[in-house]
Design an enzyme around this catalytic site. Structure first.
Site, mmCIF file in Angstrom:
data_model
loop_
_atom_site.group_PDB
_atom_site.id
_atom_site.type_symbol
_atom_site.label_atom_id
_atom_site.label_comp_id
_atom_site.label_asym_id
_atom_site.label_seq_id
_atom_site.Cartn_x
_atom_site.Cartn_y
_atom_site.Cartn_z
ATOM 1 N N SER A 112 39.190 -4.724 99.677
ATOM 2 C CA SER A 112 39.516 -3.733 98.850
ATOM 3 C C SER A 112 41.088 -3.588 99.283
ATOM 4 C CB SER A 112 38.686 -2.554 98.754
ATOM 5 O OG SER A 112 38.244 -2.305 100.204
ATOM 6 N N GLU B 255 44.285 -0.637 99.389
ATOM 7 C CA GLU B 255 44.610 0.942 99.269
ATOM 8 C C GLU B 255 46.229 0.910 98.893
ATOM 9 O OE1 GLU B 255 42.842 3.640 102.160
ATOM 10 O OE2 GLU B 255 45.162 4.616 102.155
ATOM 11 N N TYR C 272 45.710 10.661 98.507
ATOM 12 C CA TYR C 272 46.033 11.590 97.871
ATOM 13 C C TYR C 272 46.937 12.242 99.039
ATOM 14 C CZ TYR C 272 44.374 16.192 95.494
ATOM 15 O OH TYR C 272 44.083 17.298 94.703
ATOM 16 N N ALA D 9 49.278 14.402 101.585
ATOM 17 C CA ALA D 9 48.934 15.498 102.456
ATOM 18 C C ALA D 9 49.234 16.826 101.962
ATOM 19 C CB ALA D 9 49.922 15.170 103.916
ATOM 20 N N ASP E 134 44.834 16.175 105.796
ATOM 21 C CA ASP E 134 45.644 16.745 106.669
ATOM 22 C C ASP E 134 46.382 17.875 105.854
ATOM 23 O OD1 ASP E 134 45.551 15.214 109.079
ATOM 24 O OD2 ASP E 134 46.485 13.258 107.915
ATOM 25 N N GLN F 296 40.077 4.353 110.216
ATOM 26 C CA GLN F 296 41.521 4.362 110.506
ATOM 27 C C GLN F 296 41.710 2.948 111.040
ATOM 28 O OE1 GLN F 296 44.098 5.165 109.869
ATOM 29 N NE2 GLN F 296 43.828 7.465 110.536
ATOM 30 N N PHE G 194 53.706 6.243 113.868
ATOM 31 C CA PHE G 194 52.765 7.110 112.967
ATOM 32 C C PHE G 194 51.581 6.808 113.840
ATOM 33 C CE2 PHE G 194 49.558 6.564 109.444
ATOM 34 C CZ PHE G 194 49.762 7.772 108.950
ATOM 35 N N HIS H 80 39.126 -3.725 104.267
ATOM 36 C CA HIS H 80 40.084 -2.737 103.460
ATOM 37 C C HIS H 80 41.387 -2.807 104.051
ATOM 38 C CE1 HIS H 80 40.488 0.928 100.669
ATOM 39 N NE2 HIS H 80 41.457 1.492 101.741
HETATM 40 P P1 FAD Z 1 36.476 14.513 109.043
HETATM 41 O O1 FAD Z 1 35.790 13.339 108.675
HETATM 42 O O2 FAD Z 1 35.874 15.937 108.278
HETATM 43 O O3 FAD Z 1 36.732 14.987 110.175
HETATM 44 C C1 FAD Z 1 37.498 14.358 111.184
HETATM 45 C C2 FAD Z 1 37.001 14.495 112.536
HETATM 46 O O4 FAD Z 1 37.638 15.634 112.961
HETATM 47 C C3 FAD Z 1 35.399 14.707 112.797
HETATM 48 O O5 FAD Z 1 35.027 13.242 113.191
HETATM 49 C C4 FAD Z 1 35.344 15.819 113.724
HETATM 50 O O6 FAD Z 1 35.209 15.283 115.094
HETATM 51 C C5 FAD Z 1 36.727 16.560 113.858
HETATM 52 N N1 FAD Z 1 36.419 17.885 113.229
HETATM 53 C C6 FAD Z 1 36.627 18.110 111.804
HETATM 54 N N2 FAD Z 1 36.222 19.543 111.474
HETATM 55 C C7 FAD Z 1 35.685 19.877 112.558
HETATM 56 C C8 FAD Z 1 34.748 21.004 113.142
HETATM 57 N N3 FAD Z 1 34.773 22.236 112.306
HETATM 58 N N4 FAD Z 1 34.353 20.994 114.290
HETATM 59 C C9 FAD Z 1 34.333 20.027 115.173
HETATM 60 N N5 FAD Z 1 35.190 18.815 114.893
HETATM 61 C C10 FAD Z 1 35.799 18.816 113.689
HETATM 62 N N6 FAD Z 1 44.571 11.909 104.335
HETATM 63 C C11 FAD Z 1 45.215 12.416 103.138
HETATM 64 O O7 FAD Z 1 45.882 13.708 103.034
HETATM 65 N N7 FAD Z 1 44.956 11.945 101.915
HETATM 66 C C12 FAD Z 1 44.433 10.522 101.834
HETATM 67 O O8 FAD Z 1 44.420 9.960 100.691
HETATM 68 C C13 FAD Z 1 43.947 10.026 103.061
HETATM 69 N N8 FAD Z 1 43.103 8.902 102.863
HETATM 70 C C14 FAD Z 1 42.607 8.472 104.346
HETATM 71 C C15 FAD Z 1 41.511 7.518 104.065
HETATM 72 C C16 FAD Z 1 41.066 6.655 105.193
HETATM 73 C C17 FAD Z 1 40.101 5.513 105.027
HETATM 74 C C18 FAD Z 1 41.128 7.455 106.569
HETATM 75 C C19 FAD Z 1 40.487 6.961 107.739
HETATM 76 C C20 FAD Z 1 42.056 8.808 106.675
HETATM 77 C C21 FAD Z 1 42.626 9.201 105.474
HETATM 78 N N9 FAD Z 1 43.547 10.578 105.485
HETATM 79 C C22 FAD Z 1 43.970 10.898 104.291
HETATM 80 C C23 FAD Z 1 43.582 11.039 106.785
HETATM 81 C C24 FAD Z 1 42.450 12.127 106.795
HETATM 82 O O9 FAD Z 1 42.733 13.109 105.814
HETATM 83 C C25 FAD Z 1 43.031 12.902 108.258
HETATM 84 O O10 FAD Z 1 42.613 11.881 109.249
HETATM 85 C C26 FAD Z 1 42.204 14.081 108.564
HETATM 86 O O11 FAD Z 1 42.913 14.737 109.676
HETATM 87 C C27 FAD Z 1 40.820 14.084 108.720
HETATM 88 O O12 FAD Z 1 40.119 14.045 107.583
HETATM 89 P P2 FAD Z 1 38.754 13.462 107.357
HETATM 90 O O13 FAD Z 1 38.050 13.454 106.202
HETATM 91 O O14 FAD Z 1 38.677 12.121 108.106
HETATM 92 O O15 FAD Z 1 37.780 14.575 108.354
#
Ligand code: FAD
Length: 304
Positions: free
Chosen positions: A21, A23, A55, A57, A115, A185, A225, A275
């Protein structure tokens, strides 16, 4: 069979078995939009399982992400997946976006916490009346429709996670809420990926953990980065790009070889789904897939 025949035989076998896939990110300008469409058109004949669109930041690209995803759905035969985050919007606003994807026949969402507006490394706080985290968002999406939901995973743990146990607990919550695939990641040390997957399996989580592969278009930019995303850059990798800052052609050849090597090694460890973070450029991702034995299929023809 001599050594070369054996290697090329193994590669074409790899090509037949791999799932891929790609991105993309939503373009900011007309020129960038053209380069995105050029990349989509070039990579489409490799028959990806889906292509995803990020999407921005802070939720800054809501309309642009939506428009590109809809255009892919309407104008190509590839299945699009829309990234969606919890940042900067109420539940109602996010739900409207989800419903509008359902209406356009887009049924795959990559659900993320996201983020903050000031980018990677900024302090995250849930929006008033918004989804609180990625698990909450996955549950919200599944309530609205029968979506396929992918999520993130972090082979070196997320930089905000105090330890792997907390990180994997967050993964579990997302899976319990209905996610069926994690995309990692980017990483460069396959041992880190392998031991992460072992930890996840030991925790009783069995969804596919699809490795995110980053072809390196610019080593210096990537290294800056990577620090903020928690991905480590091994010294051997830095050594391979040493002296190539102003030698674009050699940089590109080295980058293609490194990524192909990484994917081939993962394949030999039993991974068959990848991916690619394309950075909206087709050349490296296409070359890497070619080296792995993947060949274009005429559009409209069945890839199988
Ligand atoms: P989550 O999976 O919800 O959390 C990540 C980690 O943070 C968890 O494992 C946990 O240990 C810790 N954490 C979070 N909340 C808590 C809590 N309440 N208590 C304790 N620990 C906590 N960002 C964008 O803005 N747009 C995108 O399109 C985008 N695409 C991405 C695609 C992929 C494949 C990846 C890997 C990342 C992407 N990101 C994107 C980055 C991502 O949004 C960031 O890394 C963000 O900081 C975390 O989002 P997440 O959904 O991975 O978080």
């Amino acid at each position: 069979m001599n050594h070369n025949t054996e290697r090329s035989g193994r590669r074409s076998q790899t090509g037949n078995k791999l799932k891929i896939s790609f991105e993309f990110f939503p373009p900011k300008t007309k020129e960038m939009e053209e380069s995105l469409w050029g990349a989509v058109t070039r990579l489409a004949p490799l028959s990806p399982s889906f292509v995803s669109v990020t999407y921005g930041a802070g939720g800054s690209t809501r309309e642009r992400t939506h428009d590109i995803v809809e255009r892919i759905a309407k104008e190509t035969s590839i299945k699009p997946a829309a990234h969606l985050t919890c940042v900067g919007a109420t539940k109602e606003e996010v739900d409207d976006v989800i419903r509008s994807y359902a209406q356009s026949g887009v049924n795959h969402i990559v659900a993320l916490r996201g983020d903050p507006a000031d980018g990677v490394g900024g302090r995250y706080a849930p929006h008033d009346g918004g989804y609180t985290n990625a698990a909450d968002l996955v549950a919200g999406i599944k309530e609205i429709g029968d979506f396929e939901v992918s999520i993130s995973a972090y082979p070196e743990k997320h930089p905000e996670s105090p330890d792997f146990a907390t990180d994997i607990e967050m993964l579990r919550q997302k899976v319990d809420a209905g996610a069926t695939r994690a995309i990692t990641q980017f990483f460069f040390d396959n041992d880190l990926y392998e031991s992460y997957v072992e930890r996840v399996r030991r925790a009783g989580i069995f969804i596919p953990i699809v490795p995110g592969i980053l072809p390196i278009h610019n080593f210096k930019q990537m290294a800056n980065f990577a620090g903020r995303t928690g991905a480590s850059v091994p010294q051997w990798l830095a050594n391979r790009f040493e002296g190539l800052d102003n030698d674009v052609e050699t940089h590109r050849l080295v980058a293609a070889a490194i990524a192909a090597e990484q994917v081939q090694d993962l394949f030999e460890r039993g991974v068959d789904d990848f991916h690619f973070y394309t950075m909206n450029r087709a050349n490296l991702s296409y070359a890497i897939c070619h080296l792995l034995g993947m060949r274009p299929v005429a559009q409209g023809q069945d890839a199988a």
